[in-house]
Scaffold this active site. Structure first.
Site, PDB file in Angstrom:
ATOM      1  N   ARG A 115     -12.331   2.705   1.384  1.00 54.78           N
ATOM      2  CA  ARG A 115     -12.558   4.115   1.069  1.00 54.78           C
ATOM      3  C   ARG A 115     -14.026   4.317   0.693  1.00 54.78           C
ATOM      4  NH1 ARG A 115      -8.632   6.072  -3.541  1.00 54.78           N
ATOM      5  NH2 ARG A 115      -6.994   6.107  -1.966  1.00 54.78           N
ATOM      6  N   ARG A 166     -13.473   8.310 -10.256  1.00 59.49           N
ATOM      7  CA  ARG A 166     -13.345   8.295  -8.796  1.00 59.49           C
ATOM      8  C   ARG A 166     -14.274   9.320  -8.141  1.00 59.49           C
ATOM      9  NH1 ARG A 166      -8.557   6.258  -6.974  1.00 59.49           N
ATOM     10  NH2 ARG A 166      -7.814   4.578  -8.286  1.00 59.49           N
ATOM     11  N   LYS A 189      -7.333   5.108 -13.449  1.00 58.83           N
ATOM     12  CA  LYS A 189      -8.289   5.944 -12.726  1.00 58.83           C
ATOM     13  C   LYS A 189      -8.608   7.217 -13.492  1.00 58.83           C
ATOM     14  CE  LYS A 189      -4.963   6.295  -9.386  1.00 58.83           C
ATOM     15  NZ  LYS A 189      -4.246   6.695  -8.177  1.00 58.83           N
ATOM     16  N   LYS A 197     -10.298  11.189 -12.707  1.00 57.56           N
ATOM     17  CA  LYS A 197     -10.704  12.046 -11.589  1.00 57.56           C
ATOM     18  C   LYS A 197     -11.314  13.352 -12.069  1.00 57.56           C
ATOM     19  CE  LYS A 197      -7.254  10.226  -8.385  1.00 57.56           C
ATOM     20  NZ  LYS A 197      -6.031  10.537  -7.601  1.00 57.56           N
ATOM     21  N   CYS A 229       0.303  12.831   2.764  1.00 62.39           N
ATOM     22  CA  CYS A 229      -0.380  11.602   2.382  1.00 62.39           C
ATOM     23  C   CYS A 229      -0.200  10.572   3.482  1.00 62.39           C
ATOM     24  CB  CYS A 229       0.189  11.071   1.071  1.00 62.39           C
ATOM     25  SG  CYS A 229       1.796  10.294   1.303  1.00 62.39           S
ATOM     26  N   CYS A 253       0.541   2.229   3.523  1.00 64.35           N
ATOM     27  CA  CYS A 253       0.642   2.335   2.069  1.00 64.35           C
ATOM     28  C   CYS A 253       1.794   1.484   1.548  1.00 64.35           C
ATOM     29  CB  CYS A 253       0.853   3.784   1.644  1.00 64.35           C
ATOM     30  SG  CYS A 253       1.018   3.890  -0.147  1.00 64.35           S
ATOM     31  N   CYS A 291       5.919   9.120  -1.643  1.00 64.77           N
ATOM     32  CA  CYS A 291       6.469   8.625  -2.893  1.00 64.77           C
ATOM     33  C   CYS A 291       6.026   9.572  -3.993  1.00 64.77           C
ATOM     34  CB  CYS A 291       6.004   7.183  -3.157  1.00 64.77           C
ATOM     35  SG  CYS A 291       4.385   7.084  -3.931  1.00 64.77           S
ATOM     36  N   CYS A 316      -0.030  11.847  -3.664  1.00 70.43           N
ATOM     37  CA  CYS A 316      -1.410  11.822  -3.175  1.00 70.43           C
ATOM     38  C   CYS A 316      -1.795  13.079  -2.412  1.00 70.43           C
ATOM     39  CB  CYS A 316      -1.636  10.588  -2.305  1.00 70.43           C
ATOM     40  SG  CYS A 316      -1.475   9.067  -3.248  1.00 70.43           S
TER      41      CYS A 316
HETATM   42  C1  SRM Z   1      -5.709   8.631   1.029  1.00 66.82           C
HETATM   43  C2  SRM Z   1      -5.024   9.363  -0.127  1.00 66.82           C
HETATM   44  C3  SRM Z   1      -3.975  10.335   0.407  1.00 66.82           C
HETATM   45  C4  SRM Z   1      -4.387  11.187   1.563  1.00 66.82           C
HETATM   46  O1  SRM Z   1      -3.525  11.357   2.420  1.00 66.82           O
HETATM   47  O2  SRM Z   1      -5.485  11.713   1.601  1.00 66.82           O
HETATM   48  C5  SRM Z   1      -4.359   8.450  -1.125  1.00 66.82           C
HETATM   49  C6  SRM Z   1      -3.766   7.283  -0.766  1.00 66.82           C
HETATM   50  C7  SRM Z   1      -3.251   6.351  -1.654  1.00 66.82           C
HETATM   51  N1  SRM Z   1      -3.124   6.528  -2.949  1.00 66.82           N
HETATM   52 FE1  SRM Z   1      -3.427   8.295  -3.913  1.00 66.82          FE
HETATM   53  N2  SRM Z   1      -4.416   8.933  -2.385  1.00 66.82           N
HETATM   54  C8  SRM Z   1      -5.185  10.033  -2.363  1.00 66.82           C
HETATM   55  C9  SRM Z   1      -5.279  11.003  -3.326  1.00 66.82           C
HETATM   56  C10 SRM Z   1      -4.474  11.034  -4.466  1.00 66.82           C
HETATM   57  C11 SRM Z   1      -4.263  12.192  -5.277  1.00 66.82           C
HETATM   58  C12 SRM Z   1      -4.851  13.561  -5.046  1.00 66.82           C
HETATM   59  C13 SRM Z   1      -6.149  13.771  -5.741  1.00 66.82           C
HETATM   60  O3  SRM Z   1      -6.708  12.855  -6.344  1.00 66.82           O
HETATM   61  O4  SRM Z   1      -6.613  14.899  -5.696  1.00 66.82           O
HETATM   62  C14 SRM Z   1      -3.354  11.826  -6.261  1.00 66.82           C
HETATM   63  C15 SRM Z   1      -2.724  12.732  -7.336  1.00 66.82           C
HETATM   64  C16 SRM Z   1      -3.617  13.049  -8.449  1.00 66.82           C
HETATM   65  C17 SRM Z   1      -3.497  12.037  -9.541  1.00 66.82           C
HETATM   66  O5  SRM Z   1      -4.234  11.076  -9.513  1.00 66.82           O
HETATM   67  O6  SRM Z   1      -2.631  12.203 -10.411  1.00 66.82           O
HETATM   68  C18 SRM Z   1      -3.074  10.423  -6.039  1.00 66.82           C
HETATM   69  C19 SRM Z   1      -2.242   9.712  -6.775  1.00 66.82           C
HETATM   70  C20 SRM Z   1      -1.982   8.298  -6.595  1.00 66.82           C
HETATM   71  C21 SRM Z   1      -1.219   7.476  -7.477  1.00 66.82           C
HETATM   72  C22 SRM Z   1      -0.495   7.927  -8.762  1.00 66.82           C
HETATM   73  C23 SRM Z   1      -1.401   7.880  -9.915  1.00 66.82           C
HETATM   74  C24 SRM Z   1      -0.719   8.219 -11.198  1.00 66.82           C
HETATM   75  O7  SRM Z   1      -1.408   8.340 -12.193  1.00 66.82           O
HETATM   76  O8  SRM Z   1       0.483   8.345 -11.252  1.00 66.82           O
HETATM   77  C25 SRM Z   1      -1.244   6.179  -6.907  1.00 66.82           C
HETATM   78  C26 SRM Z   1      -0.582   4.919  -7.450  1.00 66.82           C
HETATM   79  C27 SRM Z   1      -1.332   4.259  -8.534  1.00 66.82           C
HETATM   80  O9  SRM Z   1      -2.473   4.587  -8.834  1.00 66.82           O
HETATM   81  O10 SRM Z   1      -0.732   3.361  -9.126  1.00 66.82           O
HETATM   82  C28 SRM Z   1      -2.006   6.272  -5.708  1.00 66.82           C
HETATM   83  C29 SRM Z   1      -2.331   5.253  -4.750  1.00 66.82           C
HETATM   84  C30 SRM Z   1      -2.694   5.360  -3.544  1.00 66.82           C
HETATM   85  C31 SRM Z   1      -2.799   4.215  -2.551  1.00 66.82           C
HETATM   86  C32 SRM Z   1      -4.123   3.552  -2.725  1.00 66.82           C
HETATM   87  C33 SRM Z   1      -1.640   3.241  -2.571  1.00 66.82           C
HETATM   88  C34 SRM Z   1      -1.720   2.008  -3.437  1.00 66.82           C
HETATM   89  O11 SRM Z   1      -2.065   2.110  -4.622  1.00 66.82           O
HETATM   90  O12 SRM Z   1      -1.375   0.946  -2.919  1.00 66.82           O
HETATM   91  C35 SRM Z   1      -2.736   5.013  -1.215  1.00 66.82           C
HETATM   92  C36 SRM Z   1      -3.379   4.358   0.002  1.00 66.82           C
HETATM   93  C37 SRM Z   1      -2.585   4.686   1.227  1.00 66.82           C
HETATM   94  C38 SRM Z   1      -3.217   4.307   2.496  1.00 66.82           C
HETATM   95  O13 SRM Z   1      -2.641   3.490   3.243  1.00 66.82           O
HETATM   96  O14 SRM Z   1      -4.282   4.845   2.803  1.00 66.82           O
HETATM   97  N3  SRM Z   1      -2.461   7.557  -5.551  1.00 66.82           N
HETATM   98  N4  SRM Z   1      -3.762   9.983  -4.931  1.00 66.82           N
HETATM   99  C39 SRM Z   1      -5.962  10.116  -1.076  1.00 66.82           C
HETATM  100  C40 SRM Z   1      -7.295   9.450  -1.228  1.00 66.82           C
HETATM  101  C41 SRM Z   1      -8.135  10.140  -2.199  1.00 66.82           C
HETATM  102  C42 SRM Z   1      -9.539   9.607  -2.282  1.00 66.82           C
HETATM  103  O15 SRM Z   1     -10.268   9.747  -1.304  1.00 66.82           O
HETATM  104  O16 SRM Z   1      -9.894   9.048  -3.310  1.00 66.82           O
HETATM  105  S1  SF4 Z   2       1.929   9.440  -2.204  1.00 66.06           S
HETATM  106 FE1  SF4 Z   2       2.794   7.419  -2.339  1.00 66.06          FE
HETATM  107  S2  SF4 Z   2       3.270   6.972  -0.209  1.00 66.06           S
HETATM  108 FE2  SF4 Z   2       1.816   8.603  -0.156  1.00 66.06          FE
HETATM  109  S3  SF4 Z   2      -0.154   7.581   0.041  1.00 66.06           S
HETATM  110 FE3  SF4 Z   2       0.216   8.004  -2.129  1.00 66.06          FE
HETATM  111  S4  SF4 Z   2       1.040   6.132  -2.902  1.00 66.06           S
HETATM  112 FE4  SF4 Z   2       1.285   6.057  -0.674  1.00 66.06          FE
END
Ligand code: SRM
Ligand code: SF4
Ligand SMILES: Cc1cc2nc3c(=O)[nH]c(=O)nc-3n(C[C@H](O)[C@H](O)[C@H](O)COP(=O)(O)OP(=O)(O)OC[C@H]3O[C@@H](n4cnc5c(N)ncnc54)[C@H](O)[C@@H]3O)c2cc1C
Ligand SMILES: Cc1cc2nc3c(=O)[nH]c(=O)nc-3n(C[C@H](O)[C@H](O)[C@H](O)COP(=O)(O)O)c2cc1C
Lengths: 619, 572
Positions: free
Chosen positions: B84, B153, B216, B218, B437, B443, B482, B486
């Site tokens: 990323r 981030r 993290k 944000k 997502c 993922c 899930c 995201c």
């Molecule tokens: C690519 C992206 C989704 C998308 O379709 O665009 C994404 C993809 C993933 N996210 Fe996310 N997140 C993405 C934005 C978000 C957002 C939205 C935002 O930030 O505006 C959220 C919700 C906001 C938040 O943080 O609460 C988000 C909440 C999570 C979480 C849950 C965090 C939590 O506190 O509960 C995880 C899991 C974790 O961190 O344990 C996670 C984890 C992941 C991971 C890295 C999976 C992992 O931990 O193994 C995913 C990678 C999937 C893949 O194969 O690419 N991602 N993730 C976004 C990349 C953002 C970036 O460029 O940095």
């Molecule tokens: S919402 Fe869940 S399944 Fe979708 S990219 Fe984020 S961690 Fe993966």
């Protein structure tokens, strides 16, 4: 060893490695027999030695020593967990703590590390398993789940068990995996200790109650039986496995049922290499790692048909095979090699048919032309180019060569997987002279997929390639391609015996991504320490081709140190290019690091060979 | 409710989550990565190192499509890495776009993925190519530091700095915050870039310390009336207050976030709470102190409750405001009035305040690749080559071709049509307001399909939308594989959150401008049931809606779901 937390507060568990102090030099029999006896005993663990000493003492008329020290006891409880997100694992650990606090011995196993013998030897089995996907077992539980539902499932009459199922009631298949384990264990004869308990997402309380109840009942039972639980030495070794000889031969092969036929190379690989598991249950075949399995060949019906089409003889015409008359079709299927041509065959055929061109090719000085003709041509090509004019069926049959059995290095250890033989078979397939060609036996093995399908096999003992007599001697294994098969057997054996000698494997193939045979197992063994080192060479992943011999050269200093420290070197696989290249690499590194002449290096390697520390099984 | 004992930085390491010790002992994230990268027997790195490399912007994954097949074949999973980019404010030059496009085809799976935090992801980078891949990105003048991990981030911001001076200023602020809060460890440079060690103090992380943040962190900046960034969804949100085209300061929101665990009521999405206003010149200090408050007080015992939103929920905004005032030397001022219209993007050509034009292109789920129907990747490559300017990524996974002079517009239009990628006139408002997502196959946390599934589900929803005459309405729909959320699903008017293959929870009733969460409507249902659930709602919405009423508001007024007023009630 797998991640195995053995706790035995009642008695310490011996490590199974007592040391030999027998004064063999003064043994009252000839040196060869003494050596054999010493090596045999070297392979036995403490329990087996104990049994044997009792047996011998008994057979001499002496009384079996009453006060023999206790053999390693099975832990009282086996906790088995299959968990994906950790809930089940955490509970399993808690059960362990509870058992400890009650002074009860247990072993706590991830289902991923659970082997058949863990189940068979279990007394009380506590299973904690969750459900994932849509009613599926967690990934880590799949291998065991499959084992229990397969033809290889062990009978478990002596096991008492109870299942704690984790799940989430909002899913359609609530606690499905726990239910299935419960039902299948019952099916396999195990006795329920306590009814299955199913836990929803708030599992702690229900799980706690189940835990208290089962632990209590095991403790109660144990307290009442502890006094009679002394060990009978004979339980340590099943008498049948003591006999080594087997009646099956290439003439009279054992029909071994296929249990597993699994492709090891990925879909996009250029090769088709199979992992084949055969059942030898009930055959009395008792092999050692390093031995090979013979497979009796039978030519494919379509190949025989194609040959018959080119022949002016009736397919049912009788021909003599080993002084027995047999229909030509059958003889071509079972007794004659209808594949690659050889010089003697061409000579016989040329002489019989008086074909001018063949006579010329097989005469002196025509070697180059002859080789060019032989390359890639089968009997069918010969019949097409030079029909058997003027020959009768008997004369024709006399020009053919017999169909020889094929050998495959055994890739398993009886100790680790009783009743099974595993093979690593590369399916030979190529094109030549406009025809698709297949290896006779490797194809038939690759096609051995139907339930109940069998292969005719016999044991080909190969003592020269057995493990060192000294169980702690370091071993250096060089086995690219299917040459790695016996080393899987070696490591499985050493793991099952709990040996701790040093091990180093060199493996190579075309691509890391698609052809890394048994990669997952080497990694497991590396993690557990059964495999100390592994070096790999993949020839088609980078612009520059690399082979194992190059890795051996790069590690020259360390390889030499291993040799100096008593390592046994094993080489298995391709005889044409690999083995000579590896030998050259060994000679070079000996020369360099010993700072000696080429001749002296050769002498050094020669001596290793004489000491049976440099062994080859190449083909 | 009883608050759990707080496991913050004051507690000894062994009372905390194992990751805390891991970070602490990693020598500022070095771990054993050098050995792991050099190990030729596995395509993976060690489990501990996978935690550490997140801080460098890459994640170990495996192709879940072939996981089972490879397991049976005695092979390890097909390990690969997601990489990323750090791209504050989502801005790259067209030259950088071309470089990343080439890198994707050289050392990744040949596609680019625009994310919900307006940056690029690469998938399928194999271990032997990892360094080369990262070095390629760095050679283009970008980096991947802190794109993942327990740090601040990628700082996001309302898209397109060329739109107005305020946009330029906000984007500049995003850059400044990102640079200021960047981890300083030399590990990235030494291990990945293979450059000689930089001169660093013994304590390499003066801001973070050896254990970094509990989780993290944000930051988002929104410029009203656009709320494209979903400013309420982040740990720290800044709402720009613009006077005479200049940003005079920011309203401050704290404690937003999306992620939760199904059925665990103590986890929930939460909207940021408005706590005051800060002047433009104080924004860096406010960001730093807020992040450090979380550094010092966040829960390091339970990673499921380690986000800032739970610190705020447990300790309260009053506590936070006084803590911040102490560190800042003054309290925040009273918040200023503002108004948000929508959280979507404005598609097609828009004219900026300097007269230049900007084309926002809808990219379904952010995936840039070529298909038989449309050559999106090639098209954008050709546009990037023809346009000497910038591409501004949006937080709705889209891209704005920014700064196009009037005369240049036909050239861009022609290329969009040549590659059949112009925003389709025929596509519904729903599709253009959809986000998914990534989920399968990369993922590791995915429970259900998302990116690969939503387009076909929308094909079917479109049918019933058209029946109801709602094809023009900009109803938002988001899916996540899930409950981590995201795609920020809990802020969509219609949301699908995966539970198991083919099974989703259906949530309804978020506002159209991102200031209200949605509520659970149906649990664990499949495609047919989703359609059955939506059909009657669409019909009654079409006939009974009030003027300018959004679908999200309607489902609440009509009683289908109750308005979700506080995150803590989300799973109750
Ligand atoms: C690519 C992206 C989704 C998308 O379709 O665009 C994404 C993809 C993933 N996210 Fe996310 N997140 C993405 C934005 C978000 C957002 C939205 C935002 O930030 O505006 C959220 C919700 C906001 C938040 O943080 O609460 C988000 C909440 C999570 C979480 C849950 C965090 C939590 O506190 O509960 C995880 C899991 C974790 O961190 O344990 C996670 C984890 C992941 C991971 C890295 C999976 C992992 O931990 O193994 C995913 C990678 C999937 C893949 O194969 O690419 N991602 N993730 C976004 C990349 C953002 C970036 O460029 O940095
Ligand atoms: S919402 Fe869940 S399944 Fe979708 S990219 Fe984020 S961690 Fe993966
Ligand atoms: C001790 C020992 C251990 C062995 N262990 C193993 C093992 O673990 N795994 C394993 O797979 N094999 C092993 N082999 C080899 C095995 O015995 C067979 O030789 C092999 O499987 C081929 O048998 P087949 O009947 O399938 O092919 P055949 O019908 O015998 O045909 C094979 C022949 O075809 C020819 N051929 C192959 N490819 C080409 C080509 N591209 N162009 C032209 N000609 C070609 C070669 O001359 C080859 O000998 C071992 C052999 C020995 C002696
Ligand atoms: C993707 C997913 C699918 C699940 N599917 C089922 C299911 O089909 N049936 C069920 O009873 N529980 C299901 N569960 C719930 C788990 O079994 C439950 O969370 C359990 O406590 C997990 O235990 P573990 O952490 O030991 O794996 C599922 C959970 C997940 C994450």
């Amino acid at each position: 060893m797998p991640a195995l937390a053995v706790s035995s507060p009642l008695q310490s568990v011996p490590d199974g490695r007592s040391h030999e102090v027998a004064p063999w030099a003064s043994a009252p029999f000839d040196p060869a027999l003494a050596e054999e006896a010493r090596r045999l005993i070297g392979r036995l663990d403490a329990g087996q030695r104990l049994w044997l000493s009792g047996y011998l003492a008994g057979s001499l008329g002496a009384a079996v020593a009453k006060a023999a020290p206790a053999a390693p006891a099975q832990p009282l409880v086996t906790i088995l967990y299959g968990s994906h997100s950790g809930n089940g694992e955490q509970l399993a650990k808690r059960i362990g703590e509870t058992l400890s606090s009650r002074g009860l011995s247990f072993v706590c196993l991830d289902m991923l590390d659970c082997r058949k013998n863990h189940l068979q030897e279990a007394q009380h089995l506590l299973v904690v398993v969750s459900t994932h996907g849509e009613g599926e077992p967690p990934d880590s539980a799949k291998p065991l789940y499959e084992l229990l539902h397969s033809r290889k499932a062990p009978r478990l009459e002596r096991v008492r068990y109870s299942v704690l199922a984790l799940g989430d009631s909002s899913y359609a298949f609530y606690c499905e995996t726990g239910r299935r384990f419960d039902a299948q264990l019952e099916q396999l004869g195990a006795q329920r200790l306590h009814d299955r308990v199913e836990c929803d997402v708030d599992f702690q309380e229900a799980a706690g109650r189940w835990m208290d109840t089962v632990v209590e009942s095991i403790a109660r039972e144990h307290a009442s039986s502890a006094s009679i639980e002394s060990l009978s030495p004979s339980a340590a070794l099943a008498p049948a496995s003591a006999t080594i000889a087997t009646a099956y031969t290439r003439k009279n092969p054992f029909q071994a049922e296929v249990l597993v036929n699994q492709r090891l190379t990925t879909r996009n690989s250029t090769k088709d290499v199979r992992h084949i598991e055969l059942s030898i249950e009930g055959s009395g075949i008792h092999y050692e790692p390093g031995d090979a399995l013979g497979v009796v060949p039978r030519n494919a019906d379509e190949d025989v048909g194609a040959v018959l089409e080119r022949l002016p003889f009736d397919a049912e015409a009788a021909v003599e095979v080993g002084s027995q008359p047999l229909a030509l079709r059958e003889a071509l299927s079972q007794h004659f090699d209808i594949g690659l041509l050889t010089r003697p065959l061409l000579e016989r055929y040329g002489a019989a048919t008086q074909d001018a061109e063949l006579v010329r090719l097989t005469s002196a000085g025509q070697e180059e032309d002859l080789q060019r003709y032989l390359r890639g041509r089968h009997l069918i090509d010969l019949l097409q180019d030079h029909p058997p004019t003027g020959l009768d069926v008997a004369a024709f049959a006399q020009t053919l060569r017999p169909l020889a059995p094929r050998l495959y290095s055994i890739a398993s250890s009886l100790r680790a997987t009783p009743g099974e033989v595993h093979l690593t078979v590369s399916h030979v397939a190529y094109q030549s002279h406009g025809r698709e060609r297949h290896g006779v036996v490797s194809r038939s093995l690759a096609l051995l997929t139907d339930e109940g399908a069998t292969a005719p096999v016999y044991l080909q003992r190969n003592p020269a390639f057995h493990l060192p007599a000294d169980p702690n001697a370091p071993i250096l294994m060089i086995g690219p391609g299917t040459g790695v098969a016996p080393f899987r057997a070696f490591l499985a054996e050493r793991e099952a015996q709990g040996l701790h000698g040093r091990t180093w494997l060199f493996f190579g193939d075309r691509s890391f991504w698609s052809d890394f045979l048994y990669q997952a197992e080497w990694l497991e063994w590396r993690k557990s320490g059964v495999l100390e080192r592994i070096d790999v060479a993949f020839s088609r992943d980078a612009a520059q081709k690399v082979y194992v011999q190059q890795r051996i050269r790069e590690r020259g200093r360390e390889v030499y140190d291993w040799l100096e420290n008593g390592a046994h070197v094993y080489v298995c696989g391709d005889a044409q290019a690999m083995a000579p290249d590896v030998e050259r690499a060994l000679l070079e590194l000996i020369q360099e690091h010993r700072a000696v002449s080429a001749e002296q290096a050769e002498e050094y390697l020669m001596q290793l060979q004489r000491d049976r520390r440099y062994r080859k099984d190449v083909y | 409710m009883q608050t759990p004992p707080h496991k913050d930085l004051s507690r000894p390491l062994d009372e905390l989550h194992p990751n805390e010790r891991l970070k602490h002992e990693s020598r500022y994230l070095r771990g054993t990565l050098v050995q792991g990268l050099a190990d030729p027997v596995t395509g993976s790195i060690s489990a501990d190192d996978t935690q550490l490399t997140k801080f460098f912007g890459f994640y170990q994954q495996d192709d879940r499509e072939v996981r089972e097949e490879r397991r049976l074949a005695h092979l390890e999973p097909l390990y690969q890495f997601m990489v990323r980019v750090r791209l504050p404010g989502g801005v790259c030059t067209t030259a950088q776009w071309l470089a990343l496009d080439a890198q994707a085809r050289a050392t990744a799976n040949g596609t680019l993925r625009l994310t919900t935090r307006q940056t690029f992801q690469f998938h399928g980078v194999l271990k032997p190519n990892l360094r080369k891949h990262v070095q390629g990105i760095v050679a283009a003048g970008l980096d991947t530091i802190a794109a993942c991990g327990d740090v601040n981030r990628n700082v996001i911001c309302t898209a397109n700095p060329l739109m107005s001076p305020a946009h330029a200023e906000a984007t500049e602020t995003a850059h400044r915050l990102s640079a200021h809060l960047m981890p300083r460890t030399g590990a990235y440079r030494e291990i990945l870039l293979e450059q000689p060690p930089a001169e660093l103090p013994a304590n390499e992380e003066t801001l973070y310390g050896a254990t970094y943040l509990p989780r993290k962190f944000k930051i988002a900046i929104a410029i009203p009336p656009q709320n494209d960034v979903d400013v309420y969804a982040h740990d720290l949100g800044f709402i720009a207050i613009v006077e005479n085209e200049r940003i005079v300061g920011y309203n401050v929101l704290v404690g937003g976030g999306m992620g939760m665990t199904h059925k665990i009521a103590t986890t929930f999405p939460r909207l940021g709470t408005l706590v005051g206003f800060c002047r433009a010149e104080d924004v860096t200090a406010v960001a730093e102190h807020t992040m450090c408050i979380q550094r010092d007080h966040g829960d390091r015992g339970d990673r499921a409750r380690a986000r800032f939103k739970y610190t705020i929920e447990d300790l309260g905004t009053e506590w936070f405001c006084s803590e911040l005032a102490t560190r800042l030397g003054k309290p925040l001022e009273a918040p200023r009035p503002f108004h948000f219209e929508s959280s979507g993007d404005r598609y097609g050509w828009q004219q900026g305040s300097d007269g230049r034009w900007h084309y926002t292109l809808f990219i379904e789920n952010g995936r840039v690749s070529d298909t038989k129907e449309r050559t999106l990747m090639s098209g954008l490559r050709e546009i990037a080559a023809a346009h000497d300017g910038i591409f501004a990524l949006t937080t709705n996974q889209n891209v704005t071709i920014a700064g196009v002079p009037e005369a240049q517009r036909p050239v861009i239009d022609a290329l969009l049509h040549k590659h059949r990628i112009a925003n389709e006139v025929g596509s519904t408002g729903l599709r253009r307001n959809s986000m998914a997502c990534v989920a399968f196959p990369t993922c590791g946390l995915a429970m259900a399909e998302s990116e690969r599934y939503l387009p076909t589900l929308i094909d079917r929803i479109d049918v019933i939308l058209r029946e109801a005459g709602l094809e023009k309405d900009a109803i938002s729909i988001r899916s996540s594989g899930c409950p981590n959320g995201c795609s920020r699903p809990y802020l969509a008017e219609i949301a699908l959150v995966g539970k198991a293959p083919g099974k989703y929870n259906l949530y309804l009733g978020a506002s159209a401008n991102g200031d209200r969460l949605n509520s659970l409507y149906r649990e664990n249902i499949g495609e047919e049931q989703i359609l059955e659930a939506l059909r009657p709602l669409f019909t009654s919405f079409a006939t009974q809606r009030q003027p300018a009423e959004s679908f999200g508001d309607f489902v609440i007024r009509s009683g289908a779901v109750k308005a979700m007023l506080a995150g803590r009630d989300f799973q109750r």
